[in-house]
Design an enzyme around this catalytic site. Structure first.
Site, short mmCIF file in Angstrom:
data_model
loop_
_atom_site.label_atom_id
_atom_site.label_comp_id
_atom_site.label_asym_id
_atom_site.label_seq_id
_atom_site.Cartn_x
_atom_site.Cartn_y
_atom_site.Cartn_z
N GLU A 125 32.28 38.20 33.31
CA GLU A 125 32.34 39.63 33.01
C GLU A 125 32.61 39.90 31.52
O GLU A 125 33.65 40.44 31.16
CB GLU A 125 33.41 40.28 33.90
CG GLU A 125 33.09 40.12 35.38
CD GLU A 125 34.15 40.69 36.31
OE1 GLU A 125 33.77 41.25 37.34
OE2 GLU A 125 35.36 40.59 36.01
N HIS A 177 37.92 39.37 29.23
CA HIS A 177 39.20 39.44 29.93
C HIS A 177 40.34 38.95 29.03
O HIS A 177 41.22 38.20 29.46
CB HIS A 177 39.15 38.64 31.23
CG HIS A 177 38.36 39.33 32.32
ND1 HIS A 177 38.79 40.50 32.92
CD2 HIS A 177 37.18 39.02 32.90
CE1 HIS A 177 37.90 40.88 33.83
NE2 HIS A 177 36.90 40.01 33.84
N ASP A 186 44.70 37.45 31.44
CA ASP A 186 43.67 38.47 31.68
C ASP A 186 44.02 39.70 30.87
O ASP A 186 45.02 39.70 30.13
CB ASP A 186 43.53 38.77 33.19
CG ASP A 186 42.09 39.05 33.57
OD1 ASP A 186 41.50 39.98 32.98
OD2 ASP A 186 41.54 38.34 34.44
C1 ACM Z 1 35.63 37.15 39.04
O1 ACM Z 1 35.88 37.50 40.20
N1 ACM Z 1 35.54 38.02 38.05
C2 ACM Z 1 35.41 35.74 38.72
#
Ligand code: ACM
Length: 655
Positions: free
Chosen positions: A375, A312, A240
């Protein structure tokens, strides 16, 4: 008769026995049982001393229901069918386990190690002897048990476990684990016949090791304990923005740079930023990962690794900025959230990611590889000439189409290697890759759309399956990300939304809880957030909704709280329950209950916060009723000193 044929007869018979009760009598049953020919010598003892008494016991109980009772130590997740009897098999004096093939020996070894925690040393033998009292049989070829089901019989002759596959044997052992009782130095298991198999194939638990890192000792403990509750998929969120945690030999900077951040934001001080000033780092070597994968395999847990893309990914871009559209150098993020800095869909980026995935696939045999997809701000793609050209060239609608193109390329690559992708529900936007499995996290909508479109789905909606949410009043809880997901919300969740048409229900392959660790700095805190909610997850993943029962589940918790304590799990201690009855205008009686058997209860009646200097509650007591309202407060405390939050009950003189 081959071993499995006898077992097949047994399974059909036990299953139907209640229905036959009106026409069967004990003699007929006995005749039926003994009329089965036994040609396999090794089977003989097993059959005579294991199966026949099981049938007889079942028949007796059917004829005389008085002898059938509930299991004293009830099991989580609840087995599909239980017949329990008022008697116990003592296993103090001898424990000889029969296991021949690899699966049987693994289950036998697991059981041997459980028994050793009760001071019993068991032998494992390949062929039954007169001393044998625990019998494992795999390859049972009982269709109704599937790959993970089992049958367990405990009677005066011993314990018999029958399954088609090793996983079934292992789950039977996990059931036995909860049935073992130690009473005045006597170790015993209640007589029972259990038939059991799971509802869902994907029973998952996730852990984010990027925001905070947890060493392999803890990862193993996490996997070991989830397997005790029959969860079978560990989703390891390895990369991440805040840290890359897996060694990739071809790209060493992923760990030399990507696994380190200069500091970490304190709580939610994002703007203005307040950091703790403490450098933070950690990663797993490939050798460590191999060790964990092997450890998980022995517990029938598949590890699904997650390599996040295209968003991410700032930790990776801190190491290799040439794969972003700006090419600018950046730092591993020190605060939580989402960043614009994402992979650019250059050919060289796909080569980079494919090379990484090659090493990942070498380490993880899982058929599924999680590629993130959540995201993803499109800011950089909107500004990038390269991306805009690519959108035109590939005839894509927009940047969402480009995200689909990105995920589709990765899917093609993984499919070509015989693997499948799983992604967060954003991978639906712009069109879903043909063979993708969707993890529905922003509620259930994504999961419903994907299942109705014929894609596999794992339900993991935030409102029920995010174990980073508060599980009680935030005022008294350790700092968390937000939300409110108490135990009952988890328990009440049904992973099969009614909007999924019946013919599409098969696409919901399971359910999973996610553990994002922004606000979990220690493994202790992870356990606090996961337990006891994991027990509710285990039940919804295993048991049909019609069989679920919140009151029954609560009654099955105390035995399991004792086990969680035994396994050194820092579970959240439930507050005690205070009850009172007004006796007359001057007196009331007070009762305080705890669902944690080993805990002491302390209470106060003077408004002070109870602690271990307060009064110890032993049993129901009479108290005088003052003219003003009196507030009773109570906590529980474990022998190690750990205390629950307090609960409060006001008692008022009736008018
Ligand atoms: C998430 O909680 N961004 C998958």
């Amino acid at each position: 008769m081959a071993k499995y044929e006898a077992v097949e007869v047994f399974e059909k018979y036990i299953h139907k026995i209640d229905k036959f009760v009106d026409i069967l009598n004990f003699n007929k049953l006995l005749f039926y049982s003994f009329s089965i020919q036994i040609r396999n010598h090794n089977m003989k003892k097993y059959f005579l001393f294991g199966i026949v008494p099981g049938l007889i016991l079942s028949a007796c109980s059917s004829i005389n229901p008085v002898s059938e009772s509930r299991l004293k130590n009830e099991v989580i997740p609840l087995p599909v069918e239980i017949h329990a009897f008022d008697n116990y098999l003592k296993i103090n004096d001898r424990a000889e386990i029969v296991g021949k093939n690899k699966d049987e020996i693994l289950a036998a070894t697991t059981l041997k190690s459980i028994l050793s925690t009760y001071g019993i040393s068991a032998n494992i033998v390949a062929n039954p002897t007169d001393e044998s009292n625990i019998f494992f049989t795999s390859n049972a070829k009982i269709d109704s048990l599937g790959n993970e089901g089992y049958k367990l019989t405990v009677n005066q002759q011993g314990v018999s476990i029958v399954a088609n596959k090793g996983a079934g044997l292992f789950y039977a052992v996990q059931t036995i684990r909860q049935l073992i009782e130690k009473d005045n130095k006597i170790v015993k298991i209640q007589y029972c016949n259990i038939y059991d198999k799971p509802l869902y194939k994907w029973r998952g638990l996730h852990l984010d090791v990027s925001r905070h890192f947890f060493d392999i000792k803890f990862i193993k403990k996490y996997i070991d304990n989830m397997s005790k509750y029959k969860l079978n998929t560990f989703h390891w969120h390895l990369t991440d923005d805040q840290g890359w945690r897996i060694e990739i030999k071809k790209y060493p900077k992923l760990v030399t740079i990507g696994s380190k951040r200069s500091e970490t934001v304190i709580e939610k001080n994002f703007n203005p930023f307040i950091g703790d000033g403490v450098p933070y780092e950690g990663f797993y070597t490939q050798e460590q990962i191999k060790e964990v994968v092997k450890f998980a395999e022995q517990r029938y847990v598949t590890i699904v690794p997650e390599i996040e893309m295209p968003g991410h990914s700032q930790a990776a871009l801190a190491a290799y900025p040439e794969y972003s559209c700006t090419g600018e150098s950046c730092k591993v993020l020190t605060k939580w959230g989402i960043t614009d800095n994402i992979y650019c869909p250059y050919e060289k980026t796909f080569t980079f990611l494919q090379n990484i995935l090659d090493e990942v696939m070498e380490l993880f045999p899982s058929e599924y590889i999680h590629i993130g997809g959540d995201e993803v701000p499109k800011t950089q793609w909107k500004k990038s000439d390269f991306c805009q050209e690519l959108i035109k060239k590939e005839n894509l609608k927009d940047e969402n189409g480009l995200q689909s193109y990105f995920i589709g390329r990765i899917e093609q690559y993984l499919n070509s290697k015989g693997r499948y992708i799983v992604g967060w529900d954003e991978i639906l936007e712009g069109g879903l890759a043909p063979n993708a499995t969707v993890m529905s996290w922003r509620g259930e909508k994504g999961g419903i759309a994907a299942a109705n479109a014929g894609h596999n789905v794992v339900m993991t909606p935030g409102f029920a399956m995010y174990f980073d949410h508060y599980q009680a009043n935030p005022k008294y809880e350790p700092f968390a990300i937000g939300g409110f997901t108490p135990l009952k919300t988890v328990y009440d969740y049904n992973p099969m939304p009614k909007e999924i048409s019946i013919d599409k229900q098969k696409y919901v392959i399971g359910v999973q809880a996610n553990v994002w660790t922004e606000y979990m700095k220690s493994s202790q805190q992870v356990e606090y957030m996961v337990y006891p909610r994991l027990l509710a997850l285990s039940e919804i993943a295993w048991v049909k909704p019609g069989q679920k029962d919140w009151n029954g589940f609560q009654k099955r918790l105390p035995n399991n709280f004792m086990l969680l304590e035994k396994y050194g799990i820092n579970f959240r201690l439930p507050e005690p329950e205070i009850k009172y009855t007004i006796i007359n205008e001057n007196e009331f009686s007070l009762n305080i209950y705890s669902s944690v058997p080993n805990a002491k209860i302390y209470y106060s009646s003077d408004g002070s916060k109870p602690g271990n200097n307060s009064k110890l509650f032993k049993s129901e007591l009479k108290m005088s009723l003052p003219d003003s309202i009196i507030a009773i407060k109570a906590i529980i405390q474990l022998p190690d000193g750990r205390q629950s939050n307090y609960t409060e009950q006001k008692v008022e003189k009736p008018l």
